[in-house]
Motif scaffolding. Structure first.
Motif, PDB file in Angstrom:
ATOM      1  N   ALA A   1      62.881  28.287 -57.535  1.00  0.00           N
ATOM      2  CA  ALA A   1      63.278  29.001 -56.318  1.00  0.00           C
ATOM      3  C   ALA A   1      62.642  28.361 -55.091  1.00  0.00           C
ATOM      4  O   ALA A   1      63.224  28.350 -54.000  1.00  0.00           O
ATOM      5  N   CYS A   2      61.435  27.799 -55.293  1.00  0.00           N
ATOM      6  CA  CYS A   2      60.734  27.149 -54.172  1.00  0.00           C
ATOM      7  C   CYS A   2      61.575  25.997 -53.629  1.00  0.00           C
ATOM      8  O   CYS A   2      61.697  25.817 -52.413  1.00  0.00           O
ATOM      9  N   VAL A   3      62.180  25.228 -54.535  1.00  0.00           N
ATOM     10  CA  VAL A   3      63.040  24.115 -54.120  1.00  0.00           C
ATOM     11  C   VAL A   3      64.293  24.662 -53.445  1.00  0.00           C
ATOM     12  O   VAL A   3      64.730  24.181 -52.403  1.00  0.00           O
TER      13      VAL A   3
ATOM     14  N   THR B   1      50.576  30.943 -63.383  1.00  0.00           N
ATOM     15  CA  THR B   1      51.653  31.922 -63.569  1.00  0.00           C
ATOM     16  C   THR B   1      53.017  31.399 -63.130  1.00  0.00           C
ATOM     17  O   THR B   1      54.024  32.091 -63.307  1.00  0.00           O
ATOM     18  N   CYS B   2      53.063  30.211 -62.546  1.00  0.00           N
ATOM     19  CA  CYS B   2      54.359  29.617 -62.143  1.00  0.00           C
ATOM     20  C   CYS B   2      55.290  29.570 -63.350  1.00  0.00           C
ATOM     21  O   CYS B   2      54.928  29.059 -64.410  1.00  0.00           O
ATOM     22  N   ILE B   3      56.502  30.136 -63.203  1.00  0.00           N
ATOM     23  CA  ILE B   3      57.440  30.169 -64.328  1.00  0.00           C
ATOM     24  C   ILE B   3      58.466  29.040 -64.256  1.00  0.00           C
ATOM     25  O   ILE B   3      59.405  28.995 -65.055  1.00  0.00           O
TER      26      ILE B   3
ATOM     27  N   VAL C   1      59.584  33.202 -51.400  1.00  0.00           N
ATOM     28  CA  VAL C   1      60.599  33.462 -52.429  1.00  0.00           C
ATOM     29  C   VAL C   1      60.043  33.392 -53.848  1.00  0.00           C
ATOM     30  O   VAL C   1      60.710  33.811 -54.792  1.00  0.00           O
ATOM     31  N   CYS C   2      58.838  32.850 -54.016  1.00  0.00           N
ATOM     32  CA  CYS C   2      58.298  32.655 -55.368  1.00  0.00           C
ATOM     33  C   CYS C   2      58.160  34.002 -56.071  1.00  0.00           C
ATOM     34  O   CYS C   2      57.497  34.913 -55.569  1.00  0.00           O
ATOM     35  N   PRO C   3      58.783  34.166 -57.234  1.00  0.00           N
ATOM     36  CA  PRO C   3      58.745  35.470 -57.912  1.00  0.00           C
ATOM     37  C   PRO C   3      57.341  35.876 -58.339  1.00  0.00           C
ATOM     38  O   PRO C   3      57.087  37.060 -58.547  1.00  0.00           O
TER      39      PRO C   3
END
Ligand code: HEM
Ligand code: SF4
Ligand code: FES
Lengths: 239, 252
Positions: free
Chosen positions: B168-170, B162-164, B227-229
């Motif tokens: 944001a992780c960075v 599901t990672c889009i 923070v990962c959406p």
């Protein structure tokens, strides 16, 4: 496939070895504390312990070389990770804050490089201080009856004398308090570096890490604190 | 009646990759609480253009939290104050009248600024190109249930998938590490039978590419997960480490 050396130098390998060396150093600290606590044993216990270590001969050198290697390897990895972070984000944020929740950002995790560097400087001082006795008059010798009447350095007297100096006693205590911070994140982080997943187990490991860091370091702190407060004449110290 | 608010904005303006960049400030008086954060920026840009000023560039596409284009850092938090929300799905009802809001682009050497709040995330594409695919012949699609796979594994693979790719992780990582993204992209393929064949080569190639792009190391801050959406767990990073060490030791 990369060679083992190249792999250990990759971002994954570096972190893996930070974890391995960190765990090695924590195990060493457990042993170190157990040894130190013999100062509260019968009057010669501490000197017998240190004398036994010193008479290990070549084996002691092997152990010492291993420890130096672990310390330096760990410190070099920690510093290189910190330097890479500067390169990976040359321009910082104007405003920055954690989102909390699952985040492990804390005073402890953000100050690993500071607590680690203090530990490194302290270590050099500590070895000169107690191993080589460079900052105090000659400690003299004792005859150890329980070890067959051999003559040994009276390190116990040295330790008890040194910790009556408030600067030394509280200097040590301050460094140990900082070590609590290093281990509060480190003892959890090391297992995560070795592949522990986030979840229920991980939460327990984090709790265990806090308890471990506090109990271990309070053990180290107790010795200078007790000697300083009792002027070396407390009832826990046998004569 | 919906609430109208005054919001004091401070946002990053940078004319191109080589410009030093600076902050500009603007106060919006009629921000409706039902607006999304990006709609508020649309209003900002309309007002700027009416004043003959240059609008501020920001990235978006779907505006429904699925494409991974948006990635603003708001008051120091990637995608804003809420967890598991992409900034396009953030609404102004989370703010109060008179709030000060600072908007910055993700800051990382591997994400150079193209303009203002828009950064170049092609480093992510190159990590995928290094091994984020299946190249063995798997034949034409068979009936899904014909491939035996434990539910737990397929669920985990799906979660990682599901990672889009928003980055944001960075942005949030104190080290600017891309470990969560890379770990998720590796794990979702390595867990499935089709991807398992190439697992060793995949993990080694993608880890090497990640490092080559100039991302930082992972210090286990776990800020990325916060923070990962889509809430990718840092277990992805643990899986990547285990797979990598396994690949090296087994030497396949
Ligand atoms: C008594 C000695 C020490 C112990 C028991 C210890 C323990 C640990 C542990 C368990 C970790 C976590 C490892 C991981 O995240 O995988 C760690 C991390 C770290 N240590 Fe130490 N350490 C010690 C000394 C030092 C020294 C001398 C330095 C010198 C700079 C240092 C710098 C660091 C840094 C920077 C990290 C974080 C690495 C990262 O950001 O990923 N440590 N330490
Ligand atoms: S792991 Fe999460 S934060 Fe990172 S790129 Fe993927 S969706 Fe975005
Ligand atoms: S614009 Fe597509 S996820 Fe935000």
């Amino acid at each position: 496939m990369p060679s083992l050396i190249k792999a250990l130098n990759s971002q994954v390998g570096r972190k893996f070895m930070t974890g391995i060396t960190g765990i090695g150093l924590m195990l060493f600290l457990i042993g170190h504390l157990a040894g130190n606590l013999t100062i509260f044993g019968e009057s010669q216990a501490f000197n017998v312990y240190t004398h036994t270590l010193e008479s290990l001969g070549p084996l002691l050198y092997v152990i010492e070389a291993g420890l130096v290697f672990f310390f330096l390897y760990h410190a070099i990895l920690g510093i290189s990770i910190w330097r890479q972070k500067k390169k990976a984000r040359p321009e910082g944020y104007d405003t920055y804050q954690t989102k909390g929740g699952p985040s492990h950002q804390s005073l402890a995790s953000r100050s690993m490089i500071i607590s680690g560097t203090v530990l490194l400087v302290f270590l050099v001082f500590h070895i000169m201080h107690f191993k080589y006795g460079l900052f105090s008059p000659d400690e003299g010798t004792v005859i150890l009856e329980s070890a067959g009447g051999v003559e040994a350095r009276d390190l116990r007297a040295l330790v008890i004398a040194e910790f009556q100096n408030p600067l030394i006693a509280f200097g040590y205590i301050a460094v140990m308090a900082l070590a609590i911070l290093h281990l509060a994140h480190g003892a959890w982080s090391a297992f995560t570096s070795l592949g522990m997943k986030h979840g229920e187990t991980s939460k327990k490991v984090q709790l265990g890490a806090y308890i471990f860091a506090i109990v271990l370091m309070l053990g180290f702190i107790f010795i200078p604190l007790y000697i300083f407060l009792t002027g070396g004449e407390g009832s826990l110290i046998a004569y | 009646m919906s609430k109208e608010m005054t919001i004091h904005l401070k946002y990053w303006k940078q004319n191109g990759p080589n410009d030093t960049g600076h902050f500009e400030e603007y106060t919006l008086d009629n921000v409706n609480e039902h607006m999304s954060f990006l709609e508020m920026l649309d209003v900002l840009n309309e007002e700027l253009m009416l004043e003959d000023k240059e609008p501020v560039e920001f990235d978006y596409d779907c505006r429904e939290g699925i494409c991974g284009s948006c990635n603003l850092v708001i008051n120091g938090q990637a995608h804003g104050p809420k967890q598991r929300v992409a900034v396009c799905q953030l609404h102004m009802r989370n703010y109060n009248d008179g709030d000060h809001v600072t908007i910055e682009p993700p800051r990382a050497a591997a994400f150079p600024v193209i303009k203002d709040l828009v950064v170049d995330r092609s480093s992510f594409d190159r990590i995928i190109e290094a091994g984020g695919y299946v190249s063995v012949k798997t034949g034409s699609a068979v009936e899904a249930n014909a491939i035996p796979i434990e539910k737990e594994k397929s669920d985990a693979a799906f979660d990682y998938a599901t990672c889009i790719g928003c980055g944001a992780c960075v942005a949030a990582c104190p080290n600017a590490s891309a470990s969560l993204f890379t770990g998720a992209k590796i794990a979702h393929l390595n867990k499935l039978p089709q991807g398992e064949v190439e697992r060793s080569n995949r993990v080694v190639a993608m880890v090497e590419q990640m490092e080559e792009e100039g991302f930082g190391d992972c210090s286990n801050f776990a800020e990325c997960e916060a923070v990962c959406p889509v809430g990718i767990s840092i277990s992805a990073i643990a899986e990547m480490r285990k797979d990598y060490m396994k690949a090296v030791v087994s030497g396949e």
